[in-house]
Enzyme design. Structure first.
Site, mmCIF file in Angstrom:
data_model
loop_
_atom_site.group_PDB
_atom_site.id
_atom_site.type_symbol
_atom_site.label_atom_id
_atom_site.label_comp_id
_atom_site.label_asym_id
_atom_site.label_seq_id
_atom_site.Cartn_x
_atom_site.Cartn_y
_atom_site.Cartn_z
ATOM 1 N N LYS A 178 0.826 -1.214 0.000
ATOM 2 C CA LYS A 178 0.000 0.000 0.000
ATOM 3 C C LYS A 178 0.859 1.263 0.000
ATOM 4 O O LYS A 178 0.593 2.200 -0.737
ATOM 5 C CB LYS A 178 -0.917 0.032 1.240
ATOM 6 C CG LYS A 178 -1.980 -1.044 1.234
ATOM 7 C CD LYS A 178 -3.045 -0.777 2.301
ATOM 8 C CE LYS A 178 -2.490 -0.817 3.712
ATOM 9 N NZ LYS A 178 -2.053 -2.153 4.144
ATOM 10 N N ARG A 182 -9.983 1.087 9.522
ATOM 11 C CA ARG A 182 -9.594 -0.317 9.557
ATOM 12 C C ARG A 182 -10.666 -1.188 10.188
ATOM 13 O O ARG A 182 -10.556 -2.409 10.168
ATOM 14 C CB ARG A 182 -8.323 -0.469 10.391
ATOM 15 C CG ARG A 182 -7.062 -0.376 9.564
ATOM 16 C CD ARG A 182 -5.869 -0.784 10.391
ATOM 17 N NE ARG A 182 -4.668 -0.656 9.593
ATOM 18 C CZ ARG A 182 -3.524 -0.174 10.058
ATOM 19 N NH1 ARG A 182 -3.445 0.213 11.322
ATOM 20 N NH2 ARG A 182 -2.465 -0.094 9.288
ATOM 21 N N ARG A 208 11.940 -10.533 5.043
ATOM 22 C CA ARG A 208 12.517 -9.190 5.051
ATOM 23 C C ARG A 208 13.587 -9.059 6.131
ATOM 24 O O ARG A 208 13.422 -9.528 7.245
ATOM 25 C CB ARG A 208 11.388 -8.191 5.322
ATOM 26 C CG ARG A 208 11.626 -6.833 4.779
ATOM 27 C CD ARG A 208 10.359 -6.161 4.369
ATOM 28 N NE ARG A 208 9.507 -5.825 5.511
ATOM 29 C CZ ARG A 208 8.413 -5.084 5.421
ATOM 30 N NH1 ARG A 208 8.029 -4.627 4.244
ATOM 31 N NH2 ARG A 208 7.699 -4.824 6.477
ATOM 32 N N ARG A 268 12.819 -7.447 11.769
ATOM 33 C CA ARG A 268 12.021 -6.604 12.667
ATOM 34 C C ARG A 268 10.979 -7.472 13.371
ATOM 35 O O ARG A 268 10.496 -8.445 12.799
ATOM 36 C CB ARG A 268 11.280 -5.519 11.878
ATOM 37 C CG ARG A 268 12.172 -4.529 11.152
ATOM 38 C CD ARG A 268 11.321 -3.410 10.569
ATOM 39 N NE ARG A 268 10.048 -3.952 10.043
ATOM 40 C CZ ARG A 268 8.941 -3.248 9.905
ATOM 41 N NH1 ARG A 268 8.905 -1.982 10.226
ATOM 42 N NH2 ARG A 268 7.852 -3.805 9.411
ATOM 43 N N ARG A 316 -1.078 -10.298 12.652
ATOM 44 C CA ARG A 316 -1.501 -9.110 11.899
ATOM 45 C C ARG A 316 -2.483 -9.504 10.795
ATOM 46 O O ARG A 316 -3.449 -8.793 10.525
ATOM 47 C CB ARG A 316 -0.277 -8.410 11.280
ATOM 48 C CG ARG A 316 0.624 -7.753 12.332
ATOM 49 C CD ARG A 316 1.951 -7.331 11.738
ATOM 50 N NE ARG A 316 1.828 -6.193 10.830
ATOM 51 C CZ ARG A 316 2.766 -5.858 9.928
ATOM 52 N NH1 ARG A 316 3.876 -6.577 9.809
ATOM 53 N NH2 ARG A 316 2.598 -4.819 9.151
#
Ligand SMILES: [Zn+2]
Length: 222
Positions: free
Chosen positions: A16, A90, A129, A161, A172
């Site tokens: 996004k 959201r 990542r 992370r 999530r």
């Protein structure tokens, strides 16, 4: 010219932010990403800014009403011709709040752009990542560093992370399915939803979204 009041939704890791950056520049719209917006407001010398700062300093959570207030303030200041929202709404409650606030200003949402990506691909994208302390980003499969575990740019160690750890990613995604996905159905029922396949290349996604928005603008100018 008609307004382009746009909302961008999609699971975490759908791209996004990347897409928003291209879109807001192309269409010259203010890009209102909730996180950045709240950080900026918190450091501002104003009543609302100080209120937010106090809440966060006391370890509290800024509630939806305050986020919506900050959002509307920005829209009134910069968004006469439209805006691009990312990160709000959201939940159904936030969507109600936004609808009400826009309605009181005789405005409404033009379209909701949904970037669709399946869970397996999101997990692969996010858990692979790695970042260095200076913020250079790599991906174990798609963009690996020359030497394993070390940043090409500055030789700093690469780490994962917390947000990208498998258990956090799954949480999530679960939150997204539970709270945000129903919003897509709601906007679909209202005829506002435009779907886009987020598994295509970033260029292809950007092109698709640009065409979608251009069509929206043409339709509303008729
Ligand atoms: Zn680095």
């Amino acid at each position: 010219m008609s307004e382009l009041n746009l909302i961008l939704i999609g699971p975490p890791g759908a791209g996004k932010g990347t897409q928003a950056e291209r879109l807001y520049k192309h269409f010259d719209l203010p890009y209102l990403a909730t996180g950045d917006m709240m950080r900026a407001k918190r450091s501002e010398d104003s009543d609302l800014g100080r209120r937010i700062d106090t809440i966060i300093n006391q370890g509290g959570l800024v509630d939806d009403a305050i986020v919506c207030e900050v959002l509307i303030e920005r829209i009134e200041r910069e968004g006469d011709d439209g805006f691009l929202l990312d990160g709000f709404p959201r939940t159904a409650g936030q969507a109600d709040m936004l609808d009400g606030a826009l309605e009181r200003r005789s405005r409404s949402i033009t379209a909701v752009l949904l970037i669709e990506v399946g869970d397996a691909i999101i997990e692969q994208r996010l858990t692979g990542r790695r970042t260095c302390p200076s913020g250079h980003v790599y991906h174990l499969d798609n963009n690996p560093p020359e030497q394993e575990g070390v940043c090409d740019e500055d030789g700093e160690p690469l780490t994962q992370r917390d947000d990208d750890k498998p258990e956090t990613v799954r949480k999530r995604l679960a939150t997204y399915h539970e709270q945000t996905e129903p919003l897509a159905e709601r906007y679909e029922d209202q005829g506002l939803l435009r779907r886009c396949r987020g598994t295509n290349s970033p260029d292809a996604v950007a092109e698709h979204l640009r065409k979608t928005i251009t069509t929206l603008r043409l339709e509303s100018d008729v």
